[in-house]
Motif scaffolding. Structure first.
Motif, PDB file in Angstrom:
ATOM      1  N   TRP A  13      36.307 110.228  51.777  1.00 52.35           N
ATOM      2  CA  TRP A  13      35.657 110.021  53.431  1.00 52.35           C
ATOM      3  C   TRP A  13      36.481 108.199  53.668  1.00 52.35           C
ATOM      4  O   TRP A  13      36.607 107.878  54.573  1.00 52.35           O
ATOM      5  N   LEU A  14      36.412 107.276  52.560  1.00 49.11           N
ATOM      6  CA  LEU A  14      36.571 106.370  52.402  1.00 49.11           C
ATOM      7  C   LEU A  14      37.725 105.871  53.397  1.00 49.11           C
ATOM      8  O   LEU A  14      37.364 104.696  53.612  1.00 49.11           O
ATOM      9  N   LEU A  15      38.477 106.541  53.147  1.00 47.95           N
ATOM     10  CA  LEU A  15      39.872 106.557  53.744  1.00 47.95           C
ATOM     11  C   LEU A  15      40.492 106.757  54.985  1.00 47.95           C
ATOM     12  O   LEU A  15      39.426 107.719  55.757  1.00 47.95           O
ATOM     13  N   ALA A  16      40.933 105.909  55.888  1.00 47.95           N
ATOM     14  CA  ALA A  16      40.742 105.892  57.392  1.00 47.95           C
ATOM     15  C   ALA A  16      42.054 106.760  57.577  1.00 47.95           C
ATOM     16  O   ALA A  16      42.810 107.289  58.543  1.00 47.95           O
ATOM     17  N   LEU A  17      41.163 108.184  56.770  1.00 48.13           N
ATOM     18  CA  LEU A  17      42.210 109.406  57.516  1.00 48.13           C
ATOM     19  C   LEU A  17      43.583 109.755  58.289  1.00 48.13           C
ATOM     20  O   LEU A  17      44.697 109.636  58.309  1.00 48.13           O
ATOM     21  N   PRO A  18      43.041 110.273  59.482  1.00 46.12           N
ATOM     22  CA  PRO A  18      43.651 110.115  60.555  1.00 46.12           C
ATOM     23  C   PRO A  18      44.749 109.138  61.628  1.00 46.12           C
ATOM     24  O   PRO A  18      45.675 108.626  62.102  1.00 46.12           O
ATOM     25  N   THR A  19      43.920 107.371  61.482  1.00 46.90           N
ATOM     26  CA  THR A  19      44.409 106.851  61.474  1.00 46.90           C
ATOM     27  C   THR A  19      46.489 106.270  60.528  1.00 46.90           C
ATOM     28  O   THR A  19      47.364 106.136  60.671  1.00 46.90           O
ATOM     29  N   LEU A  20      45.892 106.376  59.313  1.00 47.56           N
ATOM     30  CA  LEU A  20      46.897 107.012  58.336  1.00 47.56           C
ATOM     31  C   LEU A  20      47.681 108.326  58.611  1.00 47.56           C
ATOM     32  O   LEU A  20      49.609 107.983  58.613  1.00 47.56           O
ATOM     33  N   ILE A  21      47.439 108.726  59.199  1.00 52.82           N
ATOM     34  CA  ILE A  21      48.470 110.044  59.759  1.00 52.82           C
ATOM     35  C   ILE A  21      49.320 109.651  60.478  1.00 52.82           C
ATOM     36  O   ILE A  21      50.222 109.524  60.520  1.00 52.82           O
ATOM     37  N   GLY A  22      48.491 109.359  61.632  1.00 51.75           N
ATOM     38  CA  GLY A  22      49.292 108.256  62.653  1.00 51.75           C
ATOM     39  C   GLY A  22      50.540 107.704  62.504  1.00 51.75           C
ATOM     40  O   GLY A  22      51.730 107.720  63.272  1.00 51.75           O
ATOM     41  N   LEU A  23      49.667 106.344  61.710  1.00 53.55           N
ATOM     42  CA  LEU A  23      51.042 105.912  61.076  1.00 53.55           C
ATOM     43  C   LEU A  23      52.113 105.774  60.896  1.00 53.55           C
ATOM     44  O   LEU A  23      53.421 105.431  61.016  1.00 53.55           O
ATOM     45  N   LEU A  24      52.179 107.616  60.504  1.00 61.46           N
ATOM     46  CA  LEU A  24      53.622 107.671  59.704  1.00 61.46           C
ATOM     47  C   LEU A  24      54.810 107.691  61.057  1.00 61.46           C
ATOM     48  O   LEU A  24      55.514 107.995  60.572  1.00 61.46           O
ATOM     49  N   CYS A  25      54.189 108.696  62.256  1.00 65.29           N
ATOM     50  CA  CYS A  25      55.112 108.124  63.440  1.00 65.29           C
ATOM     51  C   CYS A  25      55.849 106.823  63.329  1.00 65.29           C
ATOM     52  O   CYS A  25      56.700 106.664  64.556  1.00 65.29           O
ATOM     53  N   THR A  26      55.245 105.752  62.794  1.00 66.86           N
ATOM     54  CA  THR A  26      55.796 104.033  63.761  1.00 66.86           C
ATOM     55  C   THR A  26      56.577 103.612  62.769  1.00 66.86           C
ATOM     56  O   THR A  26      57.205 102.636  62.807  1.00 66.86           O
ATOM     57  N   VAL A  27      57.200 104.336  61.932  1.00 62.95           N
ATOM     58  CA  VAL A  27      58.547 104.081  60.411  1.00 62.95           C
ATOM     59  C   VAL A  27      59.432 103.865  61.488  1.00 62.95           C
ATOM     60  O   VAL A  27      59.597 104.710  62.775  1.00 62.95           O
ATOM     61  N   SER A  28      60.035 103.093  61.000  1.00 68.46           N
ATOM     62  CA  SER A  28      61.227 102.250  61.856  1.00 68.46           C
ATOM     63  C   SER A  28      62.676 102.364  60.611  1.00 68.46           C
ATOM     64  O   SER A  28      62.349 102.658  59.779  1.00 68.46           O
ATOM     65  N   VAL A  29      63.381 102.304  61.483  1.00 68.37           N
ATOM     66  CA  VAL A  29      64.396 102.608  60.675  1.00 68.37           C
ATOM     67  C   VAL A  29      65.816 101.569  61.334  1.00 68.37           C
ATOM     68  O   VAL A  29      65.770 100.726  62.271  1.00 68.37           O
ATOM     69  N   PRO A  30      66.289 100.601  59.616  1.00 65.16           N
ATOM     70  CA  PRO A  30      67.372  99.766  60.556  1.00 65.16           C
ATOM     71  C   PRO A  30      68.495 100.470  61.711  1.00 65.16           C
ATOM     72  O   PRO A  30      69.410 100.939  60.979  1.00 65.16           O
ATOM     73  N   SER A  31      68.208  99.674  62.634  1.00 71.77           N
ATOM     74  CA  SER A  31      69.686 100.002  63.351  1.00 71.77           C
ATOM     75  C   SER A  31      69.789  99.005  64.981  1.00 71.77           C
ATOM     76  O   SER A  31      68.169  99.108  64.916  1.00 71.77           O
ATOM     77  N   PRO A  32      70.594  99.149  65.481  1.00 70.58           N
ATOM     78  CA  PRO A  32      70.644  98.161  66.381  1.00 70.58           C
ATOM     79  C   PRO A  32      70.375  98.450  67.472  1.00 70.58           C
ATOM     80  O   PRO A  32      69.610  97.763  68.578  1.00 70.58           O
ATOM     81  N   SER A  33      69.770  99.794  67.570  1.00 69.28           N
ATOM     82  CA  SER A  33      68.817 100.404  69.174  1.00 69.28           C
ATOM     83  C   SER A  33      68.398 100.641  68.873  1.00 69.28           C
ATOM     84  O   SER A  33      67.529 101.862  68.497  1.00 69.28           O
ATOM     85  N   LEU A  37      66.412 102.361  70.950  1.00 69.24           N
ATOM     86  CA  LEU A  37      66.369 103.631  71.578  1.00 69.24           C
ATOM     87  C   LEU A  37      66.478 104.730  70.010  1.00 69.24           C
ATOM     88  O   LEU A  37      65.252 106.216  69.991  1.00 69.24           O
ATOM     89  N   LEU A  38      67.497 104.061  69.333  1.00 71.23           N
ATOM     90  CA  LEU A  38      67.639 105.607  67.800  1.00 71.23           C
ATOM     91  C   LEU A  38      66.208 104.803  67.230  1.00 71.23           C
ATOM     92  O   LEU A  38      65.511 106.208  66.819  1.00 71.23           O
ATOM     93  N   ARG A  39      65.508 104.101  66.625  1.00 77.29           N
ATOM     94  CA  ARG A  39      64.608 103.855  66.460  1.00 77.29           C
ATOM     95  C   ARG A  39      63.483 103.972  66.429  1.00 77.29           C
ATOM     96  O   ARG A  39      62.660 105.234  65.710  1.00 77.29           O
ATOM     97  N   GLY A  40      62.871 104.763  68.504  1.00 74.10           N
ATOM     98  CA  GLY A  40      62.248 105.215  68.945  1.00 74.10           C
ATOM     99  C   GLY A  40      62.155 106.384  68.784  1.00 74.10           C
ATOM    100  O   GLY A  40      60.899 107.040  68.573  1.00 74.10           O
ATOM    101  N   ALA A  41      63.285 106.912  68.668  1.00 70.45           N
ATOM    102  CA  ALA A  41      63.749 108.767  68.324  1.00 70.45           C
ATOM    103  C   ALA A  41      63.434 108.889  66.696  1.00 70.45           C
ATOM    104  O   ALA A  41      62.626 110.136  66.654  1.00 70.45           O
ATOM    105  N   VAL A  42      63.458 108.437  66.267  1.00 67.38           N
ATOM    106  CA  VAL A  42      62.956 108.921  64.765  1.00 67.38           C
ATOM    107  C   VAL A  42      61.266 108.706  64.828  1.00 67.38           C
ATOM    108  O   VAL A  42      60.963 109.864  64.007  1.00 67.38           O
ATOM    109  N   GLY A  43      60.608 108.028  65.395  1.00 68.15           N
ATOM    110  CA  GLY A  43      59.175 107.673  65.302  1.00 68.15           C
ATOM    111  C   GLY A  43      59.251 108.962  66.352  1.00 68.15           C
ATOM    112  O   GLY A  43      57.952 110.025  65.768  1.00 68.15           O
ATOM    113  N   GLY A  44      59.476 109.213  66.797  1.00 72.28           N
ATOM    114  CA  GLY A  44      59.335 110.627  68.332  1.00 72.28           C
ATOM    115  C   GLY A  44      59.366 112.189  66.752  1.00 72.28           C
ATOM    116  O   GLY A  44      59.071 113.096  67.161  1.00 72.28           O
ATOM    117  N   LEU A  45      60.665 111.939  66.387  1.00 74.73           N
ATOM    118  CA  LEU A  45      60.947 113.015  65.265  1.00 74.73           C
ATOM    119  C   LEU A  45      59.611 113.088  64.675  1.00 74.73           C
ATOM    120  O   LEU A  45      59.948 114.591  63.617  1.00 74.73           O
TER     121      LEU A  45
END
Length: 698
Positions: A507-527, A529-537
């Protein structure tokens, strides 16, 4: 640094409004947007301060012998006075000229450690190994390796994440910029979701055996305007109270006092009034932490976090089970609202060192003490994780001050109550000890959901916003990694005597927030749109996994019934029978009925005293005593599970002073025995749940 994570660029600053009449015409709309954007913070902070004030007044009422209704009215007056003072100060601060330019926004630090890949990749690899092997534990695929594999990999990942975030902190000498404030649109979305969750809370009903204590206490207070400091389940506030449940929590008394003042039933006050408000506060607490910690796409991260809570229930220890289905129990509100808010307030304290942040940390700790005694166990671990992370970057003074503010009251409340009432025994809190592997399986679950939970635990801190959010998340991951090493929980339990509740350490973890953070991952890309698509996927993949492989909150497999109208959280037939028994003109003495009916009866009214409210609580009163043996024998007799002799039943009935026996018509042996003992039939009820009641003559 070419291999570092990309840094999000803030939007260009908005030009200040021009002076003159045009600015005056825009001011009301600007105020409305500002108020909407600030509403989640105002609502949650007000809720924390208000319940903290109630808890202090409740504890003080023991010194003065005040009735709960008097304490409640005093609390109302205090809230009005405080709200008036704060409102006046807020109005004074908002009296600024319309043409005052807003400060330009600076760059917002993105998530990630900013470390070269030669450091980052091995840590991520260890985290992935730990997540996959921990998630497979308890499945056929996990039988090929011991728990030491995820434990060691997790420890490596936890240490690595901590070192990476510490290095990133020390490499960034600039003062931390102010985090971006939520927009009116974002805050409106969070408010809309919180209201929707609150409405759904009225239609979901999960009957839990613990309700006889928590809601039963509320009903007692509502009907009698009295706080029971001794046992109120088996006796009329006479026998010693259960050692594992000292009267420090104030939430049940608050609900009971509210019901008494309004003149409504205690269960209705809990499930129709308090629960929806709690749901709003819990969802907004989750939103605020997710917005503060997410480096990008906070709305998407928040949506995934809420979806996780709704779709991942089923298990009796899953966080989704402790949300809406059990939010009205103090421990449910503690893990769902206090934990994310404590991480949020500590983040603000370490960033700003403001007295306001420190006050909120302290007020939240008081509120936590009013919710559950578990706060005295989990908060020190949480604060220890945050404090250790701050010590590693040289912020020892802030860590000590913040830590004392966060743990002094809940720990002090338990110590004082134990000095007054006697030694604490946690025997009644749970019935088994769970080691590291089983603790993970119970709370973070197994299979694909367990893998996602592990990724959130060991990789989530690498995705959090830089500096304080990333550092605190890393501290939580490190402490949790250590606790999951075999033997650590056993040692901690032996030193503290709280082994039976240590399965709650995740319970000491803010687990739902940490799970939500997984979709904020970003990939090196000039686009972009592509960076946002990765998070959405990633978000779509996680939500699909939850929907396919987890048990949703509304499923019968989660012990939840979904109704078409707001209802009490009780099986309707049991509720009807309990009300029917309560409405009868009964002889004096205890009521013996089937176990489920007796457990329901004390939620219906405290005026009907029953033989056995719940067999689980008998462990507090010596299972070898006649007090316990007689109750178990008669309950099994009324359930039809055993057929004790007439002499055994007669002796137990005499010792306990049973005046009424109500049994289902199908329990022919109990009906015949009641008649043979001289009990006469005085009421009968047709099916479903056909029941007959017998009263003692004379």
């Amino acid at each position: 640094m070419p291999n570092a994570d990309p840094v999000a660029v803030a939007p260009p600053p908005v030009a200040p409004p021009a002076a003159g009449p045009a600015a005056g015409r825009l001011r009301p709309a600007h105020r409305l947007r500002s108020a909407l954007a600030a509403a989640p913070a105002l609502i949650t902070d007000a809720g924390v301060l208000g319940f903290a004030l109630w808890t202090v007044l409740y504890h003080a009422s023991f010194l003065f012998g005040l009735r709960p209704s008097v304490t409640f009215l005093t609390w109302l007056v205090g809230c009005v006075v405080i709200a008036a003072v704060v409102g006046v100060r807020a109005l004074r601060r908002t009296r600024v000229p319309a043409a005052t330019p807003a400060p330009a926004a600076g760059p917002v630090p993105a998530g990630g450690t900013g470390q070269p890949r030669r450091f980052l990749l091995p840590v991520v690899a260890a985290g992935v190994v730990a997540a996959v092997t921990a998630g497979l534990a308890g499945t056929p695929a996990g039988d090929v390796f011991s728990w030491w594999v995820p434990a060691v990999a997790g420890a490596v990942a936890g240490i690595g994440v901590m070192l990476l975030t510490r290095r990133a902190w020390r490499a960034d000498d600039a003062a931390p910029p102010a985090p971006p404030a939520p927009t009116a649109l974002q805050a409106g979305y969070a408010l809309l979701i919180s209201v929707g969750v609150a409405i759904s809370s009225l239609y979901l009903a999960r009957n839990t055996p613990d309700d006889v204590y928590y809601v039963g206490k509320t009903v007692w207070v509502a009907e009698r305007d009295l706080v029971p400091t001794n046992d109120f389940l088996f006796t009329e506030n006479v026998a010693p109270a259960m050692g594992s449940l000292p009267p420090t929590p104030s939430i049940e008394v608050f609900d009971g006092a509210l019901a008494h003042v309004l003149g409504i039933h205690g269960a209705s006050a809990t499930w129709y009034l308090a629960l929806p408000v709690m749901a709003v506060l819990a969802v907004l607490a989750l939103w605020r932490l997710t917005h503060r910690w997410a480096p990008r796409r906070p709305v998407l991260a928040f949506s995934v976090a809420v979806t996780y809570l709704y779709l991942v229930a089923g298990s009796d220890a899953a966080l989704g089970t402790f949300h809406l289905p059990r939010l009205y129990e103090g421990k449910g509100m503690f893990v769902s609202a206090v934990i994310p808010l404590m991480w949020l307030y500590l983040t603000e304290w370490f960033d700003t060192r403001s007295r306001r942040s420190l006050l909120l940390v302290f007020a939240l700790s008081v509120a936590a003490a009013g919710l559950t005694t578990t706060s005295a166990i989990i908060l020190p671990m949480l604060v220890g994780a945050a404090g250790f992370a701050m010590l590693l970057v040289g912020r020892w003074k802030d860590a000590v001050v913040g830590g004392l503010a966060a743990v002094a009251y809940p720990v002090g409340a338990i110590v004082v109550s134990r000095l007054v009432l006697g030694g604490m025994d946690a025997a009644g809190a749970d019935d088994a000890f769970f080691d590291a592997e089983h603790t993970y399986r119970r709370t973070l679950l197994v299979g694909i959901v367990g893998v996602i939970s592990g990724l959130a635990l060991w990789c989530g801190p690498l995705l959090a916003r830089r500096r304080t959010p990333a550092l605190l998340a890393a501290g939580a991951a490190l402490v949790m990694s250590v606790l999951l090493v075999p033997g650590v929980l056993e040692t901690l339990g032996a030193l503290t005597g709280i082994s039976v509740v240590l399965w709650r350490v995740p319970w000491l973890l803010a687990l739902p927030t940490l799970i939500g953070l997984l979709c904020t991952v970003s990939v090196p890309s000039p686009s972009r749109l592509l960076r946002g698509a990765v998070g959405g996927l990633v978000a779509a993949a996680m939500v699909t996994s939850f929907a396919v492989w987890a048990t949703p909150m509304w499923s019968p497999d989660s012990w939840v019934e979904t109704h078409t109208r707001p209802t009490w959280k009780l099986p309707q037939q049991r509720q009807e029978i309990a009300f029917w028994i309560a409405g009868q003109d009964r002889p004096a003495g205890l009521v013996l009925a089937p176990s489920t009916i007796m457990r329901t009866s004390l939620i219906v009214t405290s005026r009907v005293r029953v033989v056995l409210p719940r067999d689980f609580y008998l462990v507090e009163y010596d299972l070898n005593s006649d007090f316990a043996k007689d109750r178990l024998l008669l309950a099994h007799f009324a359930d039809g599970r055993e057929k004790p002799t007439r002499a055994q039943v007669a002796a137990a009935v005499e010792r306990l002073g049973v005046g009424t026996i109500c049994v289902y018509n199908g329990n022919r042996y109990a009906r015949e025995t009641a008649a043979e003992l001289g009990f006469t039939e005085f009421a009968s009820r047709r099916g479903p749940g056909a029941t007959t009641c017998y009263g003692r003559a004379g």
